[in-house]
Design an enzyme around this catalytic site. Structure first.
Site, PDB file in Angstrom:
ATOM      1  N   CYS A  58       7.326 -47.756  24.034  1.00  0.00           N
ATOM      2  CA  CYS A  58       6.966 -47.321  25.389  1.00  0.00           C
ATOM      3  C   CYS A  58       8.123 -46.641  26.116  1.00  0.00           C
ATOM      4  O   CYS A  58       7.908 -45.685  26.864  1.00  0.00           O
ATOM      5  CB  CYS A  58       6.425 -48.478  26.203  1.00  0.00           C
ATOM      6  SG  CYS A  58       6.980 -50.096  25.696  1.00  0.00           S
ATOM      7  N   HIS A 110       7.465 -49.544  32.968  1.00  0.00           N
ATOM      8  CA  HIS A 110       8.875 -49.431  32.619  1.00  0.00           C
ATOM      9  C   HIS A 110       9.474 -48.278  33.421  1.00  0.00           C
ATOM     10  O   HIS A 110       8.857 -47.216  33.532  1.00  0.00           O
ATOM     11  CB  HIS A 110       9.059 -49.089  31.137  1.00  0.00           C
ATOM     12  CG  HIS A 110       8.693 -50.203  30.205  1.00  0.00           C
ATOM     13  ND1 HIS A 110       8.269 -51.441  30.625  1.00  0.00           N
ATOM     14  CD2 HIS A 110       8.715 -50.259  28.844  1.00  0.00           C
ATOM     15  CE1 HIS A 110       8.034 -52.204  29.561  1.00  0.00           C
ATOM     16  NE2 HIS A 110       8.290 -51.509  28.471  1.00  0.00           N
TER      17      HIS A 110
END
Lengths: 339, 339
Positions: free
Chosen positions: B133, B246
């Site tokens: 990710c 994130h």
């Protein structure tokens, strides 16, 4: 200059704030030779009582007359208050140790981390400045490296706790967290956005060039403390949902090569610095562990092979202690020792 | 290769995990042409029911026989499961889209972010890998810059949410937070240290050289996706007490100069990327705002004058959507379109 005495009258401006309260504890904990402690704050907080050496002291309202008879005044009430009251303090013959950013870049004002550049204190003309908390940690960790192999460039990203903003921000993180866990709406007062379970790439005010004053301060303060005008530094300052302690991810490029093991050995000898670095055993500095500690902690020291002489490290310090209150008290202790 | 059909039998391996559940929602939300949805998980989770297109589907136990009749299998159950079951899936003629790190660096396996390098999909031999990710966000934001001015070096520090670890880690952040707010002791099970109100400079396992596998992965994956073996990247990956999304603080050095305004214009044209960058009005990407969004958000784009052609930026993506589930489904959509 400070007269030679056995004990000193010490004033704390902003005594009821997060740093002010920590300061009172530090003076007591280090047996600082206080004859009288003068606690000063805004009219709103005047009348509050703070314990020192077993008795409750009343906080008085700060005025320009507050400094009569004071030897050392430690300011922890923000840049505006420092600017407004500095002339009165200096006029009264006080040595002012300023925790705010008001005088950090003033050429006549020494900017001091005692372990790094205590020698600068002796040139003071009534005011000595305490660097911002993020600068203190970086300067402590980088000074020994800079002395031996010369630092050319620093890329730093910070993880700053809400206590750096003050007590109201700590209350905001707590109350927002409680609200979210109870499926209630979040109120934002101190920060422009929710801080609970969120990171804000925004510390202090934004400038036209896209940087914040905090990020620019780190550049100029680090250069001033390490006495290296050619040092290049770029910063990204981020507020994280942590109550206490600031962390920083630091990448540096040095003039000469140095191996991580040599960095560890060198930093281990620096007073006030603790190397806490054994990642295979899950040992690296953490904000929850460093809270309440006097030392700056360094870990995750490793080579960065993307430049000829690269190094990365992770630095954590208690922003209320070494990042603010303790550093100011250490400056006062140095003043006393030097007479 | 995938046969040309109107609808497809799709299997999700690890259907009950954080990414697996998101995947089911994404398939439904994007009207993916599913004829049959096969939900697979470990024996422990078999029997659970998950809603898809208005009816509850039962999760079955994953075995090597699970892939009969399946056209596309999306794996989201970790590298070990992917390695163990990949041969059976490929043998059964399935196209496997793998969310784990198992095959990311396998030369025969394309590593794909569709907006960046969809062309690589056509060379697949049964397995296509989804990057981690943190790499997805960076590759999306850097690809247009790399194409025009060439990226030489990247220094990145991540702020990764606990959902990157999975559902148990999200529960751990919640339960530790509740415990602390009630003055109870904190239990740590998923992470080696408390994550509530704390940042861990530790994502994935540590290697002998002081880096984590996550940090090393970012180097190799970014080079592979941007097809630039000479690209230099150094990373520090940090877990923060945030549930979802994130963020990354990225500093880059390019071959040629480019002004922040030109970067903004260029990135605005990239599909799947949103420039959200007006800091003087407190506009910059935040994890709480990007949660649930399909796009990667970029802000705080500014020049870094410490190198000839420096730039800094702040990137946020939903690690469960574009960082995992959505990217995998986009790969499947591309496969169908190409036939």
């Amino acid at each position: 200059m400070l007269p030679k005495k056995n004990t000193y009258t010490v004033a704390i401006v902003g005594a009821t704030g997060a740093v002010g309260r920590e300061m009172v504890e530090i003076l007591e904990g280090r047996n600082f030779p206080v004859s009288e402690l003068v606690l000063l704050a805004s009219e709103r907080s005047a009348g509050e009582r703070i314990e020192f050496q077993g008795s409750n002291r009343t906080v008085r309202r700060l005025t320009k007359e507050s400094f009569a008879g004071v030897d050392i005044a430690i300011f922890a009430a923000g840049a505006e208050i420092s600017r407004e009251f500095a002339p009165a303090a200096v006029q009264a013959g006080v040595v002012m140790i300023d925790n705010s950013s008001a005088f950090c870049m003033d050429e006549k004002v020494p900017l001091v981390v005692p372990e790094v550049n205590a020698h600068a204190i002796s040139g003071h003309q009534g005011i000595i400045a305490n660097p911002s908390c993020s600068t203190v940690g970086m300067a402590m960790a980088l000074k020994p490296i800079h002395d031996v192999v010369g630092i050319k460039r620093i890329v730093v990203t910070t993880f700053q706790s809400v206590s750096g903003t003050g007590k109201r921000a700590m209350d905001e993180l707590a109350s927002q967290t409680v609200a979210l866990l109870n499926f209630r709406d979040v109120e934002t007062k101190v920060y422009p956005h929710q801080i609970a379970f969120n990171c804000l790439p925004h510390v202090d005010a934004f400038l036209e060039n896209g940087y914040t004053t905090e990020e620019v301060k780190m550049v100029h303060e680090t250069r001033k403390i390490l006495r290296s005008e050619s040092l290049r530094l770029t910063a990204t300052a981020v507020r994280v949902p942590v109550f206490r302690c600031h962390a920083a991810s630091i990448n540096i490029e040095t003039e000469k090569h140095i191996a991580p093991n040599d960095v560890r050995a060198m930093l281990s000898e620096m007073p006030g610095l603790i190397v806490y670095d054994d990642p295979l055993r899950n040992i690296y500095p953490l904000q929850i562990d460093v809270a309440g500690k006097d030392e700056v902690y360094v870990g995750r020291i490793r080579s960065d092979d993307t430049v000829p002489n690269g190094l990365s490290l992770w630095v954590v310090l208690d922003n209320l202690r070494k990042g603010a209150g303790l550093n100011a008290v250490q400056i006062a202790e140095y003043l006393i020792k030097q007479g």
